[in-house]
Design an enzyme around this catalytic site. Structure first.
Site, PDB file in Angstrom:
ATOM      1  N   HIS A 116       7.965   9.516  15.255  1.00  0.00           N
ATOM      2  CA  HIS A 116       6.808   9.206  14.522  1.00  0.00           C
ATOM      3  C   HIS A 116       6.170   8.059  15.235  1.00  0.00           C
ATOM      4  O   HIS A 116       6.086   6.887  14.778  1.00  0.00           O
ATOM      5  CB  HIS A 116       7.042   8.886  12.814  1.00  0.00           C
ATOM      6  CG  HIS A 116       5.820   8.288  12.267  1.00  0.00           C
ATOM      7  ND1 HIS A 116       4.731   9.208  12.044  1.00  0.00           N
ATOM      8  CD2 HIS A 116       5.461   7.178  11.766  1.00  0.00           C
ATOM      9  CE1 HIS A 116       3.859   8.565  11.556  1.00  0.00           C
ATOM     10  NE2 HIS A 116       4.344   7.308  11.312  1.00  0.00           N
ATOM     11  N   ALA A 170       0.789  -1.272   0.077  1.00  0.00           N
ATOM     12  CA  ALA A 170      -0.055   0.117   0.006  1.00  0.00           C
ATOM     13  C   ALA A 170       0.743   1.550   0.088  1.00  0.00           C
ATOM     14  O   ALA A 170       0.646   2.365  -0.798  1.00  0.00           O
ATOM     15  CB  ALA A 170      -0.847  -0.088   1.138  1.00  0.00           C
ATOM     16  N   ASN A 176      10.350  -6.151  11.298  1.00  0.00           N
ATOM     17  CA  ASN A 176      10.891  -5.329  10.280  1.00  0.00           C
ATOM     18  C   ASN A 176      12.291  -5.300  10.417  1.00  0.00           C
ATOM     19  O   ASN A 176      12.959  -5.033   9.425  1.00  0.00           O
ATOM     20  CB  ASN A 176      10.018  -3.938  10.208  1.00  0.00           C
ATOM     21  CG  ASN A 176       8.614  -4.263   9.491  1.00  0.00           C
ATOM     22  OD1 ASN A 176       8.396  -5.335   9.200  1.00  0.00           O
ATOM     23  ND2 ASN A 176       7.817  -3.190  10.168  1.00  0.00           N
ATOM     24  N   ASP A 226      11.481   5.913  13.020  1.00  0.00           N
ATOM     25  CA  ASP A 226      12.941   6.024  13.203  1.00  0.00           C
ATOM     26  C   ASP A 226      13.739   5.095  13.673  1.00  0.00           C
ATOM     27  O   ASP A 226      15.104   5.215  13.421  1.00  0.00           O
ATOM     28  CB  ASP A 226      12.327   7.085  14.651  1.00  0.00           C
ATOM     29  CG  ASP A 226      11.453   8.261  14.270  1.00  0.00           C
ATOM     30  OD1 ASP A 226      11.837   9.098  13.658  1.00  0.00           O
ATOM     31  OD2 ASP A 226      10.455   7.957  14.592  1.00  0.00           O
ATOM     32  N   ARG A 232       3.475   0.925  16.537  1.00  0.00           N
ATOM     33  CA  ARG A 232       4.517   1.043  15.679  1.00  0.00           C
ATOM     34  C   ARG A 232       5.536   0.102  16.023  1.00  0.00           C
ATOM     35  O   ARG A 232       6.399  -0.679  15.390  1.00  0.00           O
ATOM     36  CB  ARG A 232       4.915   2.456  15.120  1.00  0.00           C
ATOM     37  CG  ARG A 232       3.944   3.332  14.476  1.00  0.00           C
ATOM     38  CD  ARG A 232       4.335   4.580  14.187  1.00  0.00           C
ATOM     39  NE  ARG A 232       3.249   5.242  13.390  1.00  0.00           N
ATOM     40  CZ  ARG A 232       2.265   6.077  14.080  1.00  0.00           C
ATOM     41  NH1 ARG A 232       2.317   5.920  15.545  1.00  0.00           N
ATOM     42  NH2 ARG A 232       1.666   6.831  13.651  1.00  0.00           N
ATOM     43  N   ASP A 289       2.890  13.442  10.298  1.00  0.00           N
ATOM     44  CA  ASP A 289       2.441  13.893  11.328  1.00  0.00           C
ATOM     45  C   ASP A 289       2.231  15.570  11.385  1.00  0.00           C
ATOM     46  O   ASP A 289       1.372  16.177  11.763  1.00  0.00           O
ATOM     47  CB  ASP A 289       3.254  13.538  12.981  1.00  0.00           C
ATOM     48  CG  ASP A 289       3.547  12.044  12.834  1.00  0.00           C
ATOM     49  OD1 ASP A 289       2.909  11.279  13.249  1.00  0.00           O
ATOM     50  OD2 ASP A 289       4.523  11.769  11.976  1.00  0.00           O
ATOM     51  N   ARG A 315      -0.500  16.134   9.144  1.00  0.00           N
ATOM     52  CA  ARG A 315      -1.766  16.234   9.675  1.00  0.00           C
ATOM     53  C   ARG A 315      -1.974  17.209  10.641  1.00  0.00           C
ATOM     54  O   ARG A 315      -3.024  18.091  10.736  1.00  0.00           O
ATOM     55  CB  ARG A 315      -1.701  14.885  10.643  1.00  0.00           C
ATOM     56  CG  ARG A 315      -1.748  13.560   9.726  1.00  0.00           C
ATOM     57  CD  ARG A 315      -1.566  12.382  10.699  1.00  0.00           C
ATOM     58  NE  ARG A 315      -1.640  11.070   9.557  1.00  0.00           N
ATOM     59  CZ  ARG A 315      -1.227   9.876   9.974  1.00  0.00           C
ATOM     60  NH1 ARG A 315      -0.271   9.713  11.042  1.00  0.00           N
ATOM     61  NH2 ARG A 315      -1.577   8.912   9.133  1.00  0.00           N
TER      62      ARG A 315
HETATM   63  N1  LIG Z   1       6.300   6.118   7.960  1.00  0.00           N
HETATM   64  C1  LIG Z   1       4.927   6.217   7.837  1.00  0.00           C
HETATM   65  O1  LIG Z   1       4.772   7.299   8.072  1.00  0.00           O
HETATM   66  C2  LIG Z   1       4.274   5.074   7.751  1.00  0.00           C
HETATM   67  C3  LIG Z   1       4.744   3.800   7.542  1.00  0.00           C
HETATM   68  N2  LIG Z   1       3.985   2.651   7.052  1.00  0.00           N
HETATM   69  C4  LIG Z   1       4.593   1.506   7.255  1.00  0.00           C
HETATM   70  O2  LIG Z   1       5.108   1.032   5.880  1.00  0.00           O
HETATM   71  C5  LIG Z   1       5.335  -0.076   6.088  1.00  0.00           C
HETATM   72  C6  LIG Z   1       4.579  -0.973   4.830  1.00  0.00           C
HETATM   73  O3  LIG Z   1       3.109  -0.757   5.145  1.00  0.00           O
HETATM   74  P1  LIG Z   1       2.097  -1.327   3.860  1.00  0.00           P
HETATM   75  O4  LIG Z   1       2.569  -0.877   2.678  1.00  0.00           O
HETATM   76  O5  LIG Z   1       0.862  -0.731   4.306  1.00  0.00           O
HETATM   77  O6  LIG Z   1       2.170  -2.818   4.097  1.00  0.00           O
HETATM   78  P2  LIG Z   1       1.856  -3.791   2.764  1.00  0.00           P
HETATM   79  O7  LIG Z   1       1.574  -5.231   3.458  1.00  0.00           O
HETATM   80  O8  LIG Z   1       0.847  -3.327   2.175  1.00  0.00           O
HETATM   81  O9  LIG Z   1       3.033  -3.878   2.102  1.00  0.00           O
HETATM   82  C7  LIG Z   1       4.364  -4.359   2.464  1.00  0.00           C
HETATM   83  C8  LIG Z   1       5.096  -5.277   1.360  1.00  0.00           C
HETATM   84  O10 LIG Z   1       6.542  -5.540   1.921  1.00  0.00           O
HETATM   85  C9  LIG Z   1       6.784  -6.744   1.114  1.00  0.00           C
HETATM   86  N3  LIG Z   1       7.748  -7.214   1.801  1.00  0.00           N
HETATM   87  C10 LIG Z   1       7.720  -7.906   2.867  1.00  0.00           C
HETATM   88  N4  LIG Z   1       8.916  -8.427   3.305  1.00  0.00           N
HETATM   89  C11 LIG Z   1       9.687  -8.236   2.236  1.00  0.00           C
HETATM   90  C12 LIG Z   1      10.928  -8.675   2.033  1.00  0.00           C
HETATM   91  N5  LIG Z   1      11.948  -9.427   2.697  1.00  0.00           N
HETATM   92  N6  LIG Z   1      11.539  -8.330   0.854  1.00  0.00           N
HETATM   93  C13 LIG Z   1      10.770  -7.610  -0.231  1.00  0.00           C
HETATM   94  N7  LIG Z   1       9.481  -7.132  -0.048  1.00  0.00           N
HETATM   95  C14 LIG Z   1       8.918  -7.522   1.151  1.00  0.00           C
HETATM   96  C15 LIG Z   1       5.382  -7.477   1.114  1.00  0.00           C
HETATM   97  O11 LIG Z   1       5.286  -8.473   0.119  1.00  0.00           O
HETATM   98  C16 LIG Z   1       4.350  -6.383   0.790  1.00  0.00           C
HETATM   99  O12 LIG Z   1       4.047  -6.311  -0.498  1.00  0.00           O
HETATM  100  C17 LIG Z   1       4.830  -0.714   7.376  1.00  0.00           C
HETATM  101  O13 LIG Z   1       5.826  -1.118   8.237  1.00  0.00           O
HETATM  102  C18 LIG Z   1       3.914   0.387   7.951  1.00  0.00           C
HETATM  103  O14 LIG Z   1       3.731   0.420   9.344  1.00  0.00           O
HETATM  104  C19 LIG Z   1       2.692   2.852   6.947  1.00  0.00           C
HETATM  105  C20 LIG Z   1       1.990   4.152   6.895  1.00  0.00           C
HETATM  106  C21 LIG Z   1       2.711   5.192   7.236  1.00  0.00           C
HETATM  107  C1  LIG Z   2       0.692   3.876   9.986  1.00  0.00           C
HETATM  108  C2  LIG Z   2       1.430   5.077  10.396  1.00  0.00           C
HETATM  109  O1  LIG Z   2       2.529   5.042  10.751  1.00  0.00           O
HETATM  110  C3  LIG Z   2       0.808   6.219  10.121  1.00  0.00           C
HETATM  111  O2  LIG Z   2      -0.106   6.517   9.627  1.00  0.00           O
HETATM  112  O3  LIG Z   2       1.311   7.220  10.843  1.00  0.00           O
END
Ligand SMILES: NC(=O)C1=CN([C@@H]2O[C@H](COP(=O)(O)OP(=O)(O)OC[C@H]3O[C@@H](n4cnc5c(N)ncnc54)[C@H](O)[C@@H]3O)[C@@H](O)[C@H]2O)C=CC1
Ligand SMILES: CC(=O)C(=O)O
Length: 313
Positions: free
Chosen positions: A175, A10, A92, A120, A85, A148, A151
């Protein structure tokens, strides 16, 4: 510029789409262990190019990140309802231990934009691995509180009935739950937000401030409860960071890098206002804090430092 995105779920796919819509990147390469997903996302995004910019969009393996100027790291687990998180850290960190060396082999000169949570600590983990390959910490940037801050600005703007672009307000630190809304310097039209609100007939009461704080701090949990994950805000934020790097903007953003000392805590990655350009973070501004904000930032830094110390890198 070639931009790689590792993790085409996503967040990664929305970042790629947002880049395309902003005209960031001439070539976007999506990498995921789920190769079918990466290919499907790349095809879907490619079909948007006639409505946006003529980028080449494709999926590929790590070798195809060769020569990338930017690599977004968005692979890994996301939160389920009720998880923080920091609960994602061990899962992760193990995933990053596997992917970062492969990314560094292919594109050692890139700027790395980390999105995976807890962002972080994942930034500090990435920086520690990258340092072994000679990559300086200024090239390993976590999206940190860019989301943030967005937001905070959006909610203040909604309250004041002004454009979010006219509101300047930052979120500092983690974060995550311990983040610090920097109210004491929040401004609209050059005025403190309280004074701007008074003049605009939209006073900011203590209850309004508490409500905005709560909505910013707990935004992710509320969105995850409703739709399972968040992606639009962070996708736009990552695209904006990539644009700052690609265009060597020297623009200010709250983002996370390994920082020698913050509020008395040494060697911790967290967000402060930072200047971002082609070589990554080129400078950091030290915010002016009230005593209470300083204490909250020290607490936030301490939480992140302790979390990093619990990870084996
Ligand atoms: N920094 C921020 O503000 C935000 C961070 N996130 C974080 O982003 C990360 C991803 O979230 P989403 O996209 O929603 O998850 P998701 O599940 O939709 O996508 C994660 C992808 O990582 C892939 N993946 C997992 N292990 C892998 C590996 N070893 N090698 C290659 N690909 C691998 C999966 O196949 C999957 O397609 C999460 O840790 C989430 O908490 C989400 C929203 C905001
Ligand atoms: C998932 C996340 O880290 C956010 O939406 O803030």
């Amino acid at each position: 510029m070639k931009i790689g995105i590792v993790g085409a779920g996503a967040v990664g796919s929305t970042a790629a789409y947002a880049m395309l819509m902003r005209g960031v990147g001439s070539e976007l390469v999506l990498v995921d262990r789920n190769t079918e997903l990466a290919e499907a996302q790349a095809r879907d995004i490619l079909h948007a190019t006639p409505f946006a910019y003529p980028a080449r969009v494709r999926s590929g393996g790590y070798g195809e990140l060769d020569g990338a100027g930017i690599v977004v790291l968005s692979a890994g687990a996301n939160q389920k309802p009720g998880e923080s998180r920091l609960d994602l850290l061990s899962r992760n960190a193990a995933i990053f231990g596997e992917i970062i060396p492969q990314v560094l082999d292919a594109s050692p000169d890139a700027v790395f934009l980390v999105a995976t949570n807890p962002v972080d600590v994942m930034t500090q983990v990435s920086a520690a691995i990258a340092a072994k390959h000679g990559v300086p910490a200024c090239r390993v940037i976590g999206s940190g509180t860019i989301l943030d801050t967005a937001r905070f600005r959006a909610l203040l703007a909604r309250h004041l009935c002004v454009s979010p672009k006219s509101v300047h307000a930052h979120v500092l630190g983690e974060h995550g739950d311990s983040e610090v809304l920097h109210w004491s310097t929040a401004k609209a039209g050059g005025l403190p937000v309280e004074e701007a609100g008074r003049q605009l007939g939209k006073p900011l009461t203590d209850a309004d401030r508490a409500h905005i704080d709560d909505e910013v701090r707990h935004a992710a949990a509320a969105i995850i409860k409703g739709k399972g994950a968040t992606w639009f805000g962070i996708g736009a934020g990552l695209a904006r960071l990539a644009q700052m790097v690609q265009d060597d903007e020297q623009a200010l953003a709250t983002c996370s890098i390994l920082t020698p000392e913050v509020a008395g805590v040494k060697d911790v990655a967290l967000s402060l206002p930072r200047l971002v350009g082609r070589s990554g973070v080129v400078a950091t501004l030290e915010p002016t804090l009230t005593g209470e904000e300083e204490k909250a930032l020290a607490r936030s830094a301490g939480i992140l430092k302790a979390a990093f110390e619990g990870v084996r890198v």
